[in-house]
Design an enzyme around this catalytic site. Structure first.
Site, PDB file in Angstrom:
ATOM      1  N   ASP A  71      44.134  40.813  26.548  1.00  0.00           N
ATOM      2  CA  ASP A  71      43.292  41.941  26.944  1.00  0.00           C
ATOM      3  C   ASP A  71      44.086  43.161  27.399  1.00  0.00           C
ATOM      4  O   ASP A  71      43.498  44.140  27.882  1.00  0.00           O
ATOM      5  CB  ASP A  71      42.339  41.523  28.067  1.00  0.00           C
ATOM      6  CG  ASP A  71      41.138  40.737  27.557  1.00  0.00           C
ATOM      7  OD1 ASP A  71      40.837  40.854  26.356  1.00  0.00           O
ATOM      8  OD2 ASP A  71      40.513  40.016  28.349  1.00  0.00           O
ATOM      9  N   ARG A  96      43.408  37.708  33.511  1.00  0.00           N
ATOM     10  CA  ARG A  96      43.980  39.050  33.405  1.00  0.00           C
ATOM     11  C   ARG A  96      44.918  39.397  34.566  1.00  0.00           C
ATOM     12  O   ARG A  96      45.549  40.458  34.535  1.00  0.00           O
ATOM     13  CB  ARG A  96      42.858  40.092  33.321  1.00  0.00           C
ATOM     14  CG  ARG A  96      41.937  39.909  32.120  1.00  0.00           C
ATOM     15  CD  ARG A  96      41.111  41.160  31.865  1.00  0.00           C
ATOM     16  NE  ARG A  96      41.926  42.283  31.470  1.00  0.00           N
ATOM     17  CZ  ARG A  96      41.478  43.518  31.256  1.00  0.00           C
ATOM     18  NH1 ARG A  96      40.183  43.766  31.432  1.00  0.00           N
ATOM     19  NH2 ARG A  96      42.283  44.501  30.899  1.00  0.00           N
ATOM     20  N   ARG A 142      32.885  43.305  39.244  1.00  0.00           N
ATOM     21  CA  ARG A 142      34.336  43.185  39.340  1.00  0.00           C
ATOM     22  C   ARG A 142      34.837  43.772  40.665  1.00  0.00           C
ATOM     23  O   ARG A 142      35.085  43.053  41.608  1.00  0.00           O
ATOM     24  CB  ARG A 142      35.019  43.875  38.158  1.00  0.00           C
ATOM     25  CG  ARG A 142      34.599  43.338  36.777  1.00  0.00           C
ATOM     26  CD  ARG A 142      35.060  41.903  36.531  1.00  0.00           C
ATOM     27  NE  ARG A 142      34.650  41.394  35.230  1.00  0.00           N
ATOM     28  CZ  ARG A 142      35.328  41.570  34.103  1.00  0.00           C
ATOM     29  NH1 ARG A 142      36.447  42.279  34.113  1.00  0.00           N
ATOM     30  NH2 ARG A 142      34.895  41.058  32.968  1.00  0.00           N
ATOM     31  N   HIS A 171      31.571  47.062  34.096  1.00  0.00           N
ATOM     32  CA  HIS A 171      32.469  48.075  34.664  1.00  0.00           C
ATOM     33  C   HIS A 171      31.752  49.423  34.659  1.00  0.00           C
ATOM     34  O   HIS A 171      30.930  49.700  33.779  1.00  0.00           O
ATOM     35  CB  HIS A 171      33.741  48.230  33.822  1.00  0.00           C
ATOM     36  CG  HIS A 171      34.837  47.272  34.157  1.00  0.00           C
ATOM     37  ND1 HIS A 171      35.775  46.876  33.219  1.00  0.00           N
ATOM     38  CD2 HIS A 171      35.186  46.658  35.317  1.00  0.00           C
ATOM     39  CE1 HIS A 171      36.635  46.046  33.794  1.00  0.00           C
ATOM     40  NE2 HIS A 171      36.301  45.901  35.061  1.00  0.00           N
ATOM     41  N   CYS A 267      38.082  52.075  27.637  1.00  0.00           N
ATOM     42  CA  CYS A 267      38.796  50.867  28.035  1.00  0.00           C
ATOM     43  C   CYS A 267      40.239  50.867  27.518  1.00  0.00           C
ATOM     44  O   CYS A 267      41.120  50.301  28.159  1.00  0.00           O
ATOM     45  CB  CYS A 267      38.070  49.635  27.527  1.00  0.00           C
ATOM     46  SG  CYS A 267      36.567  49.226  28.444  1.00  0.00           S
TER      47      CYS A 267
END
Length: 294
Positions: A71, A96, A142, A171, A267
């Site tokens: 990612d 991550r 998150r 997000h 992103c």
């Protein structure tokens, strides 16, 4: 009404090639390990985005990808940079977590000396959006409220916490985009936010571009603007007209392969905001190298 003529200044972005991009786990509703990734197509789509930034006069620096971190292509999540100061990330998921140190190492190697390793979970520009007056901050899936306090202390900017309630928009950068960080212009999808956060957004940004559900579901809010050009998923066709009416130039991008990981234009793009010389615009009273780097 004739749309206003907009200008823009060169920006500096950090990106990470998707050389090892794959979907082998699921940490958001977009990710399905049963759907294979066409890596050559993902690379071609990413390169098209990078080349478009370069053609617009912006600089793109590169973060080296790691085989064990698929990612990393979503570079926006690795840190938030404001006035040359770097607040690193602390990821919510173990898959991550090592990305955070990879980003901090890049910043140290590239002369960023004012660098903070955070105590609380934040996922960089995934949940922090910089406007002229505020640092908008998402929470609910998150990043945490404690991270918002940490960011306000570090950057010395008022933070506006916004509650995300739809897991598809996990997000902030999937639900809201800053169109001009000099004039507090944004676009957002109300359905992604709690009723109270919708009321806050309506009060702060009464002239915002409001996205319809179909455009939000195409990740149309996962966009990058330099104050004139707005790069966004080409499938978010309903946003093009409203943007043009405001004097922006929408540029449709196809990052469909990367969408399998739950990300698109924003992103993939972390903005490296330099120190702004001179006095900063006062915030309103609160409601409460042209080419690849190394």
């Amino acid at each position: 009404m004739t749309p206003r003529i907009r200008d823009c200044a060169p920006r500096r972005y950090l990106m990470c090639p998707p050389e090892h991009f794959r979907v082998t786990y699921s940490i958001n509703p977009w990710m399905d390990p049963a759907k294979p990734v066409e890596l050559p197509l993902a690379l071609a789509q990413w390169e098209d985005l990078r080349d478009r930034y370069l053609s617009l006069g912006h600089t793109v620096e590169l973060l080296a990808p790691r085989p064990d971190l698929p990612d990393m292509v979503f570079a926006a999540n690795g840190a938030t940079v404001v006035d040359g100061r770097v607040l690193g990330s602390r990821f919510a998921y173990a898959e991550r977590t090592p990305e955070a140190e990879a980003h901090r190492a890049w910043f140290r190697a590239h002369g960023f000396t004012d660098l903070r390793e955070p105590e609380h979970v934040n996922e960089g520009e995934g949940d922090f959006a910089v406007t002229a007056s505020w640092l908008l901050a998402g929470r609910g899936f998150r990043s945490t409220s404690a991270a918002h306090d940490e960011a306000q202390e570090f950057f010395g900017r008022p933070v506006i916490g916004l509650d995300l309630v739809d897991p598809r928009y996990y997000h902030l950068d999937t639900a809201l985009a800053v169109l001009d960080d000099r004039t507090d212009e944004v676009m957002y999808y109300p359905g992604a936010f709690s009723p109270g956060s919708r009321a806050v957004l309506a009060r702060l940004f009464p002239d915002a571009v409001i996205a319809e559900e179909a455009d939000a579901a195409a990740l149309g809010l996962n966009a990058v603007s330099d104050g004139r050009h707005v790069l966004l998923p080409q499938a978010a066709a309903g946003l093009f007209g409203p943007l043009r009416a405001r004097g922006f130039e929408p540029i449709g991008m196809d990052l469909g392969e990367l969408l399998k990981g739950g990300g698109s234009v924003k992103c993939c793009t972390q903005e490296l905001r330099p120190h702004a010389p001179g006095p900063r615009r006062a915030a309103p009273a609160p409601l409460a190298r042209s080419g690849a780097g190394s």
